[in-house]
Scaffold this motif. Structure first.
Motif, PDB file in Angstrom:
ATOM      1  N   LEU A  66      48.476  35.168  55.975  1.00  0.00           N
ATOM      2  CA  LEU A  66      48.201  35.429  57.395  1.00  0.00           C
ATOM      3  C   LEU A  66      46.699  35.515  57.670  1.00  0.00           C
ATOM      4  N   ASN A  67      45.879  35.290  56.638  1.00  0.00           N
ATOM      5  CA  ASN A  67      44.411  35.350  56.738  1.00  0.00           C
ATOM      6  C   ASN A  67      43.932  36.698  57.264  1.00  0.00           C
ATOM      7  N   LEU A  68      44.563  37.766  56.811  1.00  0.00           N
ATOM      8  CA  LEU A  68      44.181  39.097  57.262  1.00  0.00           C
ATOM      9  C   LEU A  68      42.963  39.591  56.491  1.00  0.00           C
ATOM     10  N   ASN A  69      42.061  40.235  57.199  1.00  0.00           N
ATOM     11  CA  ASN A  69      40.897  40.845  56.573  1.00  0.00           C
ATOM     12  C   ASN A  69      41.117  42.324  56.318  1.00  0.00           C
ATOM     13  N   GLU A  70      42.127  42.880  57.027  1.00  0.00           N
ATOM     14  CA  GLU A  70      42.359  44.318  56.976  1.00  0.00           C
ATOM     15  C   GLU A  70      43.838  44.602  57.244  1.00  0.00           C
ATOM     16  N   VAL A  71      44.407  45.525  56.491  1.00  0.00           N
ATOM     17  CA  VAL A  71      45.792  45.953  56.687  1.00  0.00           C
ATOM     18  C   VAL A  71      45.878  47.455  56.427  1.00  0.00           C
ATOM     19  N   ALA A  72      46.979  48.037  56.855  1.00  0.00           N
ATOM     20  CA  ALA A  72      47.310  49.410  56.498  1.00  0.00           C
ATOM     21  C   ALA A  72      48.500  49.353  55.549  1.00  0.00           C
ATOM     22  N   VAL A  73      48.674  50.401  54.773  1.00  0.00           N
ATOM     23  CA  VAL A  73      49.765  50.465  53.797  1.00  0.00           C
ATOM     24  C   VAL A  73      50.533  51.755  54.025  1.00  0.00           C
ATOM     25  N   PHE A  74      51.853  51.670  53.973  1.00  0.00           N
ATOM     26  CA  PHE A  74      52.696  52.856  54.057  1.00  0.00           C
ATOM     27  C   PHE A  74      53.418  52.998  52.722  1.00  0.00           C
ATOM     28  N   GLY A  75      53.114  54.065  52.012  1.00  0.00           N
ATOM     29  CA  GLY A  75      53.751  54.367  50.741  1.00  0.00           C
ATOM     30  C   GLY A  75      52.745  54.453  49.617  1.00  0.00           C
TER      31      GLY A  75
ATOM     32  N   LEU B 112      45.365  44.340  46.898  1.00  0.00           N
ATOM     33  CA  LEU B 112      44.582  44.128  48.124  1.00  0.00           C
ATOM     34  C   LEU B 112      43.090  44.164  47.807  1.00  0.00           C
ATOM     35  N   ASP B 113      42.685  45.107  46.954  1.00  0.00           N
ATOM     36  CA  ASP B 113      41.282  45.170  46.544  1.00  0.00           C
ATOM     37  C   ASP B 113      40.872  43.872  45.858  1.00  0.00           C
ATOM     38  N   GLU B 114      41.728  43.356  44.968  1.00  0.00           N
ATOM     39  CA  GLU B 114      41.433  42.099  44.270  1.00  0.00           C
ATOM     40  C   GLU B 114      41.333  40.931  45.249  1.00  0.00           C
ATOM     41  N   ALA B 115      42.163  40.956  46.294  1.00  0.00           N
ATOM     42  CA  ALA B 115      42.156  39.883  47.297  1.00  0.00           C
ATOM     43  C   ALA B 115      41.063  40.093  48.346  1.00  0.00           C
ATOM     44  N   GLN B 116      40.298  41.157  48.206  1.00  0.00           N
ATOM     45  CA  GLN B 116      39.219  41.512  49.127  1.00  0.00           C
ATOM     46  C   GLN B 116      39.728  41.703  50.558  1.00  0.00           C
ATOM     47  N   ILE B 117      40.905  42.325  50.668  1.00  0.00           N
ATOM     48  CA  ILE B 117      41.453  42.702  51.968  1.00  0.00           C
ATOM     49  C   ILE B 117      41.252  44.204  52.105  1.00  0.00           C
ATOM     50  N   LYS B 118      40.584  44.603  53.173  1.00  0.00           N
ATOM     51  CA  LYS B 118      40.272  46.011  53.407  1.00  0.00           C
ATOM     52  C   LYS B 118      41.539  46.782  53.789  1.00  0.00           C
ATOM     53  N   ILE B 119      41.630  48.000  53.305  1.00  0.00           N
ATOM     54  CA  ILE B 119      42.737  48.887  53.662  1.00  0.00           C
ATOM     55  C   ILE B 119      42.222  49.821  54.751  1.00  0.00           C
ATOM     56  N   SER B 120      42.713  49.609  55.969  1.00  0.00           N
ATOM     57  CA  SER B 120      42.240  50.410  57.097  1.00  0.00           C
ATOM     58  C   SER B 120      42.805  51.824  57.052  1.00  0.00           C
ATOM     59  N   SER B 121      44.045  51.963  56.615  1.00  0.00           N
ATOM     60  CA  SER B 121      44.694  53.268  56.512  1.00  0.00           C
ATOM     61  C   SER B 121      45.769  53.191  55.440  1.00  0.00           C
ATOM     62  N   TRP B 122      46.039  54.347  54.840  1.00  0.00           N
ATOM     63  CA  TRP B 122      47.093  54.447  53.840  1.00  0.00           C
ATOM     64  C   TRP B 122      47.909  55.675  54.193  1.00  0.00           C
ATOM     65  N   PHE B 123      49.201  55.497  54.383  1.00  0.00           N
ATOM     66  CA  PHE B 123      50.091  56.564  54.832  1.00  0.00           C
ATOM     67  C   PHE B 123      51.190  56.835  53.818  1.00  0.00           C
ATOM     68  N   ASP B 124      51.705  58.066  53.849  1.00  0.00           N
ATOM     69  CA  ASP B 124      52.891  58.391  53.061  1.00  0.00           C
ATOM     70  C   ASP B 124      53.595  59.566  53.729  1.00  0.00           C
ATOM     71  N   SER B 125      54.918  59.529  53.688  1.00  0.00           N
ATOM     72  CA  SER B 125      55.701  60.583  54.354  1.00  0.00           C
ATOM     73  C   SER B 125      55.684  61.899  53.598  1.00  0.00           C
ATOM     74  N   SER B 126      55.287  61.889  52.326  1.00  0.00           N
ATOM     75  CA  SER B 126      55.262  63.137  51.561  1.00  0.00           C
ATOM     76  C   SER B 126      53.892  63.811  51.561  1.00  0.00           C
ATOM     77  N   ILE B 127      52.939  63.238  52.265  1.00  0.00           N
ATOM     78  CA  ILE B 127      51.583  63.802  52.322  1.00  0.00           C
ATOM     79  C   ILE B 127      51.517  64.841  53.437  1.00  0.00           C
ATOM     80  N   PRO B 128      51.140  66.071  53.112  1.00  0.00           N
ATOM     81  CA  PRO B 128      50.997  67.092  54.159  1.00  0.00           C
ATOM     82  C   PRO B 128      49.707  66.869  54.962  1.00  0.00           C
TER      83      PRO B 128
END
Length: 119
Positions: A25-34, A46-62
């Motif tokens: 999809l030629n994305l430069n940035e994505v978020a990850v859930f989990g 994603l780091d290897e593909a040089q795609i920036k992680i804008s946010s990282w979420f998880d349901s178990s994180i307080p």
């Protein structure tokens, strides 16, 4: 074409499938859930593909500040703060559909990349 996706999924790891979708999809940035095993593998790819992680979420994180692999992880409740044009990779094989529904219920209006939507 769906049969080809099923064959490729059989021979490819889930993290590779999901990151390759972001690349295609030629994305430069994505978020990850989990942040389980699949989430960790996705973040590394994603780091290897040089795609920036804008946010990282998880349901178990307080609430509060937390980090994993040097990246901040946010509680699931903060997914509502994402840009409506954002892409969110769902790092779960078993619970992808439930996670996507929870994100929609919290107000996420962006697009998902998941094994459910890929097939």
């Amino acid at each position: 074409m769906m049969w080809l996706n099923k064959v490729l999924r059989f021979f490819s790891s889930p993290d590779k499938i999901l990151v390759n979708e972001a690349v295609s999809l030629n994305l430069n940035e994505v978020a990850v859930f989990g942040c389980g095993d699949l989430g960790l593998a996705i973040v590394q790819r994603l780091d290897e593909a040089q795609i920036k992680i804008s946010s990282w979420f998880d349901s178990s994180i307080p609430e509060g500040e937390h980090r994993l692999l040097g990246k901040p992880i946010k509680p699931a409740s903060e997914v509502v703060n994402m840009d409506s044009a954002a892409f969110l990779i769902i790092a779960s094989e078993a619970y992808a559909e439930e996670i996507m529904q929870q994100c929609r219920n919290r107000g996420f209006e962006g697009r998902f990349i998941s094994l459910e939507t890929w097939l």
